[in-house]
Design an enzyme around this catalytic site. Structure first.
Site, mmCIF file in Angstrom:
data_model
loop_
_atom_site.group_PDB
_atom_site.id
_atom_site.type_symbol
_atom_site.label_atom_id
_atom_site.label_comp_id
_atom_site.label_asym_id
_atom_site.label_seq_id
_atom_site.Cartn_x
_atom_site.Cartn_y
_atom_site.Cartn_z
ATOM 1 N N LYS A 1 0.848 -1.197 0.000
ATOM 2 C CA LYS A 1 0.000 0.000 0.000
ATOM 3 C C LYS A 1 0.881 1.243 0.000
ATOM 4 C CE LYS A 1 -3.335 2.609 2.754
ATOM 5 N NZ LYS A 1 -2.407 3.756 2.918
ATOM 6 N N GLY B 1 -5.892 0.587 5.427
ATOM 7 C CA GLY B 1 -4.739 0.138 6.205
ATOM 8 C C GLY B 1 -5.140 -0.733 7.375
ATOM 9 N N GLU C 1 9.594 0.165 11.231
ATOM 10 C CA GLU C 1 10.694 1.117 11.119
ATOM 11 C C GLU C 1 10.073 2.480 11.327
ATOM 12 O OE1 GLU C 1 12.800 3.928 10.273
ATOM 13 O OE2 GLU C 1 12.512 3.415 8.168
ATOM 14 N N CYS D 1 13.815 9.739 8.512
ATOM 15 C CA CYS D 1 13.737 9.307 9.902
ATOM 16 C C CYS D 1 15.113 9.162 10.548
ATOM 17 C CB CYS D 1 12.973 7.991 10.001
ATOM 18 S SG CYS D 1 13.589 6.720 8.880
ATOM 19 N N GLU E 1 10.136 14.193 16.876
ATOM 20 C CA GLU E 1 10.553 14.223 15.477
ATOM 21 C C GLU E 1 9.859 15.371 14.749
ATOM 22 O OE1 GLU E 1 11.560 10.756 12.363
ATOM 23 O OE2 GLU E 1 9.464 10.810 12.993
#
Length: 488
Positions: A180, A218, A256, A290, A386
């Site tokens: 996806k 999802g 991840e 990331c 982040e």
């Protein structure tokens, strides 16, 4: 690209649309790029059923020669259509053209031949020899086999790298897959599905490629009982929800996730070189990576000097049209992401950080000037969360112990870096930082054969390398009676 593009999904070997579509925009201009099928829950269920059938009732998982042939075909197709993929990646992801000659396209394509080569030599059986038990000899061995149906969910920042880093090892292992794409970069991922459908002998159902703006799509992939493995790259908050969703059927989950990595500049380092490295790193793909080192830890006595050098480095970063080969930094992916970045910068300044450079929106498109904050509190939002934008936070430390403590003061543990004239000292320090990857004096660990992943809330498992291949394998242990012990 002036004519809007339309792409199809790949489901059970057929290129198909959906009842509705959603738009994809060029982040450098805001202009409409094209439309992608908006897959529904039913579409996801159809794709999963196709992958399940292909795994359970065809020879894909056991036919090594077929898998090798198909991987080689996929590599040729990617190579033949490389320039088309390059233009699409620049237009949809906003990636500078020069970046597509590295981690945005050319390097990811290398994943396919790497896993084909690994498949060719990999030993799927391990002989454990014989032992004596209960008066008999027992021969034991372990066989490795495909884990089953894989659901792979991608983010927007590196669509080619992340798709191929999941797809190539999964196929090499013998798995079937539902891939996806991210709703911000659906066309790039769908282009991969079209190459598979038109230029490979991969059987129907083995690879299915979806695009969707719907959260429920999802959710189906992470909860469906016919999915055996979920591999997800993206935000940590989403990763937590996926873990929880997959728990109901006890799926294997590879995650991840985010990072807040630190680059440590020791007092014996070449400050000019380290500062330039820090400046250009944080601007790579507009900070939308990331593993980028977004915290710069510097000796307190040299804080101001290093800040000056980094600011000078940021001034040299060419920001603008990603189609221009001279451009080093393009736009952020969307207005929403730019709003997030700008909001975090403004809060950091309100909390006491000094804005040295940047902190400004640039229109048209979703550009944000490279931003440097100094004197950042290591416990503040800016140092802990982040950003996913071109924002570098400078944090002073008192000594090496203090630097290690600050670097490890994070919920994340994805990456890190150190600069020092003493390489052995740098390696010793690197071993004390709890992260999955580490760069010493500018060393580049990113390649198809190097495992990539993190500690703590940066994820579970490893992508790339032999480790990334074995994420898609199960181990089955065998024993048989070998020779009965003679009775006296």
């Amino acid at each position: 690209m002036t004519t809007p593009l339309t792409k199809s999904q790949l489901i059970d070997g057929k290129l198909v649309g959906a009842e509705t579509t959603f738009a994809s925009h060029n982040p450098a201009t805001g202009a409409l790029l094209g439309h992608a099928p908006d897959a529904t829950k039913a579409d996801a269920e159809t794709a999963i059923a196709a992958a399940r059938r292909a795994f359970d009732s065809t020879g894909w998982s056991t036919d090594k020669d077929l898998r090798l042939r198909c991987l080689r075909q996929l590599h040729r197709a990617l190579d033949t259509h490389r320039e088309e993929l390059r233009e699409l990646t620049v237009a949809e992801a906003g990636a500078p053209r020069r970046l597509t000659h590295g981690p945005q396209l050319d390097e990811p394509i290398r994943n396919v031949p790497y896993y084909a080569d690994l498949l060719e030599t990999y030993d799927f059986t391990e002989d454990l020899g014989e032992v004596e038990s209960r008066g008999e000899r027992h021969h034991r061995w372990v066989e490795k086999e495909a884990a089953g149906v894989v659901a792979a969910i991608l983010p927007y920042n590196y669509p080619n790298q992340l798709a191929l880093a999941k797809l190539a090892p999964a196929l090499a292992a013998g798995c079937t897959i539902v891939l996806k794409g991210a709703p911000q970069t659906p066309l790039t991922t769908l282009a991969l599905g079209e190459l598979i459908a038109l230029h490979t002998d991969i059987p129907p159902g083995v690879v299915n490629v979806l695009s969707s703006s719907r959260a429920q799509t999802g959710e189906v992939l992470t909860t469906h009982p016919d999915v055996d493995v979920v591999t997800f790259t993206g935000a940590t908050a989403t990763g937590r929800r996926i873990m929880a969703a997959a728990a109901g059927t006890v799926k294997r989950v590879f995650l991840e996730l985010g990072g807040k990595s630190a680059m440590i500049v020791l007092e014996d380092a070449d400050f000019t070189k380290a500062a330039m490295f820090a400046a250009f790193t944080i601007c790579s793909h507009s900070g939308q990576g990331c593993a980028l080192t977004s915290r710069l830890l510097v000796p307190r006595a040299h804080h101001d000097r290093i800040v000056e050098l980094v600011a000078a480095g940021l001034d040299q970063v060419r920001v603008g049209d990603p189609t221009d080969p001279r451009t080093a930094m393009g736009p952020l992916i969307s207005e929403a992401q730019r709003d997030k970045v700008d909001g975090m910068v403004r809060r950091a300044v309100a909390d006491g950080a000094a804005l040295v450079r940047g902190g400004e929106r640039v229109d048209p498109g979703y550009f944000y000037r490279p931003t440097l904050l100094s004197g950042v509190d290591p416990d503040s939002e800016m140092a802990q969360e982040e950003v996913f934008g071109p924002v570098l936070s400078v944090i002073p430390f008192d000594d090496e112990e203090d630097a290690v403590r600050i670097a490890n003061n994070s919920a994340y543990g994805l990456s890190g870096a150190v600069h020092s004239a003493d390489e052995q000292r740098a390696i010793r320090l690197a071993r004390r930082i709890r992260t999955g990857t580490f760069s010493i004096n500018g060393g580049n660990y990113f390649a198809p054969d190097v495992p990539f992943g993190g500690y703590k809330q940066s994820g579970i498992g490893r992508e790339s390398g032999r480790s990334g291949f074995e994420e898609f394998l199960e181990e089955k242990s065998f024993a048989r009676v070998a020779v009965a012990r003679e009775r006296s």
